[in-house]
Design an enzyme around this catalytic site. Structure first.
Site, PDB file in Angstrom:
ATOM      1  N   ASP A  17      29.369  50.208 -53.859  1.00 13.24           N
ATOM      2  CA  ASP A  17      29.630  51.414 -54.633  1.00 13.24           C
ATOM      3  C   ASP A  17      28.389  51.900 -55.376  1.00 13.24           C
ATOM      4  O   ASP A  17      28.101  53.099 -55.411  1.00 13.24           O
ATOM      5  CB  ASP A  17      30.764  51.128 -55.625  1.00 13.24           C
ATOM      6  CG  ASP A  17      31.169  52.360 -56.415  1.00 13.24           C
ATOM      7  OD1 ASP A  17      31.627  53.333 -55.791  1.00 13.24           O
ATOM      8  OD2 ASP A  17      31.018  52.357 -57.646  1.00 13.24           O
ATOM      9  N   LEU A  18      27.636  50.986 -56.002  1.00 12.30           N
ATOM     10  CA  LEU A  18      26.444  51.369 -56.751  1.00 12.30           C
ATOM     11  C   LEU A  18      25.426  52.053 -55.853  1.00 12.30           C
ATOM     12  O   LEU A  18      24.840  53.082 -56.221  1.00 12.30           O
ATOM     13  CB  LEU A  18      25.817  50.145 -57.421  1.00 12.30           C
ATOM     14  CG  LEU A  18      24.511  50.386 -58.181  1.00 12.30           C
ATOM     15  CD1 LEU A  18      24.725  51.341 -59.347  1.00 12.30           C
ATOM     16  CD2 LEU A  18      23.907  49.064 -58.662  1.00 12.30           C
ATOM     17  N   ARG A  47      26.429  42.984 -44.692  1.00 11.47           N
ATOM     18  CA  ARG A  47      27.039  41.986 -43.800  1.00 11.47           C
ATOM     19  C   ARG A  47      27.758  42.636 -42.626  1.00 11.47           C
ATOM     20  O   ARG A  47      28.003  41.999 -41.607  1.00 11.47           O
ATOM     21  CB  ARG A  47      28.041  41.137 -44.585  1.00 11.47           C
ATOM     22  CG  ARG A  47      27.417  40.299 -45.684  1.00 11.47           C
ATOM     23  CD  ARG A  47      28.467  39.452 -46.392  1.00 11.47           C
ATOM     24  NE  ARG A  47      29.130  38.535 -45.474  1.00 11.47           N
ATOM     25  CZ  ARG A  47      30.139  37.733 -45.807  1.00 11.47           C
ATOM     26  NH1 ARG A  47      30.606  37.769 -47.042  1.00 11.47           N
ATOM     27  NH2 ARG A  47      30.682  36.922 -44.931  1.00 11.47           N
ATOM     28  N   ASP A  88      23.261  37.794 -43.243  1.00 13.01           N
ATOM     29  CA  ASP A  88      24.121  36.899 -44.017  1.00 13.01           C
ATOM     30  C   ASP A  88      23.240  36.338 -45.126  1.00 13.01           C
ATOM     31  O   ASP A  88      22.390  35.475 -44.882  1.00 13.01           O
ATOM     32  CB  ASP A  88      24.663  35.790 -43.127  1.00 13.01           C
ATOM     33  CG  ASP A  88      25.550  34.802 -43.896  1.00 13.01           C
ATOM     34  OD1 ASP A  88      25.650  34.922 -45.144  1.00 13.01           O
ATOM     35  OD2 ASP A  88      26.128  33.902 -43.251  1.00 13.01           O
ATOM     36  N   LYS A 151      22.095  43.902 -64.254  1.00 14.52           N
ATOM     37  CA  LYS A 151      22.778  43.026 -65.202  1.00 14.52           C
ATOM     38  C   LYS A 151      24.137  42.627 -64.609  1.00 14.52           C
ATOM     39  O   LYS A 151      24.608  43.302 -63.675  1.00 14.52           O
ATOM     40  CB  LYS A 151      22.957  43.734 -66.547  1.00 14.52           C
ATOM     41  CG  LYS A 151      24.006  44.845 -66.558  1.00 14.52           C
ATOM     42  CD  LYS A 151      24.169  45.378 -67.957  1.00 14.52           C
ATOM     43  CE  LYS A 151      25.242  46.432 -68.027  1.00 14.52           C
ATOM     44  NZ  LYS A 151      26.607  45.929 -67.887  1.00 14.52           N
ATOM     45  N   ASP A 180      18.085  48.179 -66.862  1.00 11.24           N
ATOM     46  CA  ASP A 180      19.089  48.577 -67.852  1.00 11.24           C
ATOM     47  C   ASP A 180      19.147  50.097 -67.759  1.00 11.24           C
ATOM     48  O   ASP A 180      18.247  50.783 -68.256  1.00 11.24           O
ATOM     49  CB  ASP A 180      18.670  48.124 -69.252  1.00 11.24           C
ATOM     50  CG  ASP A 180      19.717  48.456 -70.319  1.00 11.24           C
ATOM     51  OD1 ASP A 180      20.522  49.385 -70.077  1.00 11.24           O
ATOM     52  OD2 ASP A 180      19.728  47.810 -71.380  1.00 11.24           O
ATOM     53  N   HIS A 181      20.196  50.621 -67.121  1.00 15.32           N
ATOM     54  CA  HIS A 181      20.191  52.050 -66.807  1.00 15.32           C
ATOM     55  C   HIS A 181      20.178  52.920 -68.063  1.00 15.32           C
ATOM     56  O   HIS A 181      19.777  54.081 -68.012  1.00 15.32           O
ATOM     57  CB  HIS A 181      21.380  52.419 -65.908  1.00 15.32           C
ATOM     58  CG  HIS A 181      22.710  52.384 -66.590  1.00 15.32           C
ATOM     59  ND1 HIS A 181      23.466  51.242 -66.694  1.00 15.32           N
ATOM     60  CD2 HIS A 181      23.419  53.358 -67.216  1.00 15.32           C
ATOM     61  CE1 HIS A 181      24.577  51.511 -67.344  1.00 15.32           C
ATOM     62  NE2 HIS A 181      24.585  52.786 -67.679  1.00 15.32           N
ATOM     63  N   HIS A 243      22.494  46.981 -73.599  1.00 16.54           N
ATOM     64  CA  HIS A 243      22.273  48.393 -73.926  1.00 16.54           C
ATOM     65  C   HIS A 243      22.089  48.629 -75.427  1.00 16.54           C
ATOM     66  O   HIS A 243      21.151  49.305 -75.855  1.00 16.54           O
ATOM     67  CB  HIS A 243      23.455  49.243 -73.443  1.00 16.54           C
ATOM     68  CG  HIS A 243      23.770  49.095 -72.000  1.00 16.54           C
ATOM     69  ND1 HIS A 243      22.807  48.907 -71.038  1.00 16.54           N
ATOM     70  CD2 HIS A 243      24.952  49.121 -71.329  1.00 16.54           C
ATOM     71  CE1 HIS A 243      23.378  48.826 -69.852  1.00 16.54           C
ATOM     72  NE2 HIS A 243      24.673  48.949 -70.008  1.00 16.54           N
TER      73      HIS A 243
END
Length: 493
Positions: A17-18, A47, A88, A151, A180-181, A243
């Site tokens: 997702d990221l 994978r 893998d 993180k 750290d966004h 944060h």
């Protein structure tokens, strides 16, 4: 962003997702801006049994669905730079395929042998991947090698120490970029500029003129499908340890001798070392924890935390934390830094409020009970609407009152915001540029864990009367007492 970089970017967790929501759009926008040209490649690692074209279609859909991208100009050219590699990650022999792909790409694309490894993976795989990259020879290259990791970096001081020791077998500290966004957000990066480029603020940035500083980061959302992760982390590990303390260090640091990453980090580390350690017996006097109950958010009923998926019915995990910190140095002695962060709160916002002290004698009191003057506040709004405002008092024309409150404000223009699609874009650019100022150094990390561990140890053995705040509220009532006993209040401005 006009500088162009040559590199191969190995993206572990490329189908996650990221990667689809944040990383691929950020890299595509860097490509559109010219920071990534045809002298780069993305090695998408996963994978699943896919080929290049299969993954390129996944990437195409993700980019087409991204609302922050103003255009899709150059999309086909960008997609042609993506190569899928099935690996893998737990099998060192599987990395031979990745090594072959690197060599194949580098024979046709002028990356100068520069290799960036981005681990968009759960932390339990960090050491597995870095060990296998070393054992398979993938990190042996004529150019640089860099590692970006997400993180959480450990669960406490000891686990963070062990993890760093393991990763350091493959990458040296200057090659590790702990992301750290929050540090990539425009208004967070503006903290240094506002402080150090304006003679109006820096002379006042101390305990002589500032009464307190408040940092709020609230979310209206709950844990969604991250219940299992959140049960392990809670608000302390998810938000406060990283944060929130990073923002404290930026607000509290001394002016660095230069804007180099080393000089900025040195000053941030000094702040973290100066935060007053809290004895376990005093935790309740400086910290408030909470967990959301059922309630109404944006007009819709939402369940309590303990009814969320993958959450224990008797969970002791805090979804809210408020804290009162003191930085014990010459500049900040006696000035409280108040922090609150939580889920299922009234609003989604992140802001900093700097409250200045009152004038020595208020000439505009009509009597002792009538406080006419408003507080002087500097408000830095980080999200959702990036802005800066300064609250002042002026003469109130045509009124029985002598003064009125005004705000001098500046909001970042939408055109300026469009320069980046996400904070990750700024951070990927910085990493490629070798600028580590907005990444977390090992010493910053360990000092933060050292401070936080005592709080976690108390709370993990002390059962709280949860739930203790309704969804859609401003958090537990006790969080107000942290400020009121000092004569202050949370500013909802």
């Amino acid at each position: 962003m006009t500088q162009s970089f040559k590199a191969s970017i190995a993206l572990f967790g490329a189908t996650g997702d990221l990667s689809r929501r944040k990383l691929l759009p950020s890299m595509f926008h860097l490509f559109q801006e010219g920071s990534l040209t045809h002298d780069f490649a993305i090695l998408a690692i996963g994978r699943k049994d896919m080929n290049d074209e299969d993954f390129r279609e996944v990437a195409r859909t993700s980019l087409q669905d991204n609302e922050k991208l103003e255009s899709l100009e150059g999309l086909d050219s960008f997609l042609s730079c993506i190569h899928y590699v099935q690996v893998d990650i737990t099998d060192v022999d599987s990395y031979s395929t990745l090594k072959d792909k690197f060599e194949s790409v580098e024979s046709s694309v002028d990356t100068e042998g520069n290799r960036l490894f981005y681990l968009a993976m759960p932390p339990q795989f960090f050491t597995v991947i870095t060990d296998n990259l070393r054992r398979s020879g993938v990190t042996e290259t004529k150019g640089y090698k860099k590692l970006i990791i997400e993180k959480p970096f450990g669960r406490d001081y000891e686990s963070a120490y062990r993890l760093n020791q393991d990763i350091s077998k493959t990458f040296e500290e200057h090659e590790i970029y702990r992301i750290d966004h929050y540090l990539g957000k425009e208004m967070v990066q503006n903290i240094e500029v506002i402080r150090f480029s304006n003679s109006l603020f820096e002379p006042l940035w101390n305990n002589h003129y500032i009464s307190n500083i408040q940092i709020t980061s609230s979310e209206s959302l709950g844990v969604l499908d991250r219940g299992e992760y959140y049960e392990r982390s809670g608000a302390v590990r998810d938000m406060f340890q990283n944060h929130m303390l990073q923002i404290v260090s930026l607000l509290g640091m001394e002016p660095p001798i230069s804007l180099s990453s080393d000089d900025i980090r040195d000053e941030k580390i000094k702040v973290l070392k100066s935060i007053r350690k809290i004895d376990k017996k005093d935790v309740k006097n400086h910290f408030v924890r909470g967990q959301y109950d059922e309630g109404t958010v944006d007009g819709e009923y939402v369940c309590k935390y303990r009814d969320e998926e993958d959450v224990s019915e008797t969970s002791n995990t805090p979804t809210f934390i408020a804290a009162r910190l003191f930085i014990d140095n010459f500049r900040w002695a006696g000035v409280p830094f108040y922090i609150r962060t939580g889920k299922r709160m009234r609003n989604k916002e992140t802001k900093i409020v700097v409250e200045f002290k009152e004038v020595p004698k208020n000439l505009y009191y009509q009597n002792e009970q009538d406080d006419i003057l408003s507080k002087n506040l500097l408000i830095l709004r980080i999200q959702p609407d990036e802005s800066i405002s300064l609250q002042l008092n002026v003469k109130d024309h045509g009124s029985e009152k002598d003064t009125k409150e005004i705000k001098l404000s500046y909001a970042i223009d939408n055109k300026d915001l469009a320069r980046t699609v996400d904070a990750y874009e700024n951070l990927i650019y910085d990493c490629l540029n070798g600028d580590a100022a907005n990444f977390t150094h090992y010493e910053e990390l360990m000092n933060a864990w050292q401070f936080v561990d005592s709080i976690n140890q108390v709370w993990e053995t002390d059962i709280a009367p949860f739930p203790n705040y309704r969804a859609g509220s401003d958090g537990p009532v006790k969080s107000n007492l942290l400020l009121s006993k000092d004569g202050f209040k949370w500013w909802n401005v």
